[in-house]
Design a protein around this motif. Sequence first.
Motif, PDB file in Angstrom:
ATOM      1  N   GLY A  53       0.774  -1.231   0.000  1.00 31.68           N
ATOM      2  CA  GLY A  53       0.000   0.000   0.000  1.00 31.68           C
ATOM      3  C   GLY A  53       0.808   1.285   0.000  1.00 31.68           C
ATOM      4  N   TYR A  54       2.124   1.170  -0.160  1.00 30.57           N
ATOM      5  CA  TYR A  54       2.964   2.365  -0.140  1.00 30.57           C
ATOM      6  C   TYR A  54       3.128   2.970  -1.533  1.00 30.57           C
ATOM      7  CZ  TYR A  54       4.190   1.001   4.596  1.00 30.57           C
ATOM      8  OH  TYR A  54       4.127   0.669   5.918  1.00 30.57           O
ATOM      9  N   LYS A  55       3.360   4.261  -1.566  1.00 28.00           N
ATOM     10  CA  LYS A  55       3.776   4.938  -2.790  1.00 28.00           C
ATOM     11  C   LYS A  55       5.303   4.916  -2.805  1.00 28.00           C
ATOM     12  CE  LYS A  55       3.465   9.381  -5.239  1.00 28.00           C
ATOM     13  NZ  LYS A  55       2.957  10.772  -5.153  1.00 28.00           N
ATOM     14  N   VAL A  56       5.903   4.621  -3.945  1.00 30.66           N
ATOM     15  CA  VAL A  56       7.351   4.405  -3.992  1.00 30.66           C
ATOM     16  C   VAL A  56       8.008   5.338  -5.005  1.00 30.66           C
ATOM     17  CG1 VAL A  56       9.190   2.710  -4.342  1.00 30.66           C
ATOM     18  CG2 VAL A  56       7.002   1.979  -3.375  1.00 30.66           C
ATOM     19  N   ASP A  57       9.068   6.006  -4.553  1.00 35.40           N
ATOM     20  CA  ASP A  57       9.861   6.892  -5.416  1.00 35.40           C
ATOM     21  C   ASP A  57      11.234   6.247  -5.593  1.00 35.40           C
ATOM     22  OD1 ASP A  57      10.978   9.000  -6.812  1.00 35.40           O
ATOM     23  OD2 ASP A  57      11.182  10.314  -5.072  1.00 35.40           O
ATOM     24  N   VAL A  58      11.574   5.868  -6.825  1.00 34.32           N
ATOM     25  CA  VAL A  58      12.854   5.206  -7.120  1.00 34.32           C
ATOM     26  C   VAL A  58      13.774   6.188  -7.837  1.00 34.32           C
ATOM     27  CG1 VAL A  58      14.004   3.288  -8.272  1.00 34.32           C
ATOM     28  CG2 VAL A  58      11.702   2.976  -7.362  1.00 34.32           C
TER      29      VAL A  58
END
Length: 379
Positions: free
Chosen positions: A71-76
């Motif tokens: 459920g997390y938003k991820v910034d790569v």
Amino acid sequence: MRKSVFTLTLIAAAMGLSACGKKEEAPAPAPAAPAAAPAPAVLVGLAIPETHVERWVGDAEYMKKDLEAMGYKVDVAFADADQSKQNKQIEDMVTKGAKAIVVGSVTEAAAQAVESAKKAGVQVISYDRLITGTDAYDYYLTFDNFKVGQLQGQAIKDALALDTAKGKNITLFAGSPTDNNARFFFDGAMDVLKPFVTSGALKICGPAPTNSADATWSKITTEGWAADKAKARMETLLSGACKSVKLDAVLAPNDTLARSIIGALEQDGKYKTLPVITGQDGELLSAKWIMEGKQTMTVFKDTRVLAKGTAEAVDSIIKGAAEPTLTVKARVDTTTYNTGKKVVKSFLLEPVAVTKDNLTKELVDSGFYTADAVAKGTK
């Protein structure tokens, strides 16, 4: 007249009866309250060091997938082996509101950005490379890197039958001097090989450190894990210090460097049969070369498992757990990994030595690659 009055009376009575028998209508339902907007997903940052070593791209993909499933938003962000760029990327993640950042550092200078993140209340997890020079984070997830080196050394010992052989020749390569893991890999390998160097069963061609604390260790390192630098150094050895000997083995710390070293050896007419050559990371082209007999072995570190464990650690920390809770199998180490300012609690996963004999079982049957991809050396 009497008739009209009588008629009107009947009509009035009928109307009265009708009114008494009519059901009362239910009031209209009140309009439903608008649904509350879902809470925005918590942001997690993944600061990844580079893309020129194949495994890092996979690490990012696996972690992103696992975190998004939670459920997390991820910034790569990939740093292209530039620590200044990575520090800026970490700062941007903090500005965007990341609650946790996973950092696979480029160099020890990542400490600056990690300390800034802590001041902003952001949790940092060190991923696969220990971030040195700071006490601003508490957890480190990696594989047992000393064991990685031991597996490489054992592969050379077994292939050359060093328990009974004499006078075998080897040359040594190490990883980037700015990567703390490079020391663990080398020291693990020499833990196995040093007794045979001491006995004379194994002769080192070129610089001959027997541990990473030796002053000559820097002469065998490969800045930035760059393949072109490893190839150039191998070419220099073949035309110089190792010109008059035939190498029986090359200690290569990872697959990218192993393939570049093989490229240099194949250009030398003396090597119709290649020496024993080690590797690490289970890269796809190296898997093909192992099946073809060009590269002897690799150390497989299943980054799917490391990514899952790291995602679980992030989830635990964000939810306020006292410490990470992992479902993956990992050995907890509270004494070995010292940043220079504190010993960091470390979770160490088990690496596996892969040769031609067990490659299908470890890399194909496990679902890491398809048989077709291994045969082609590309996806």
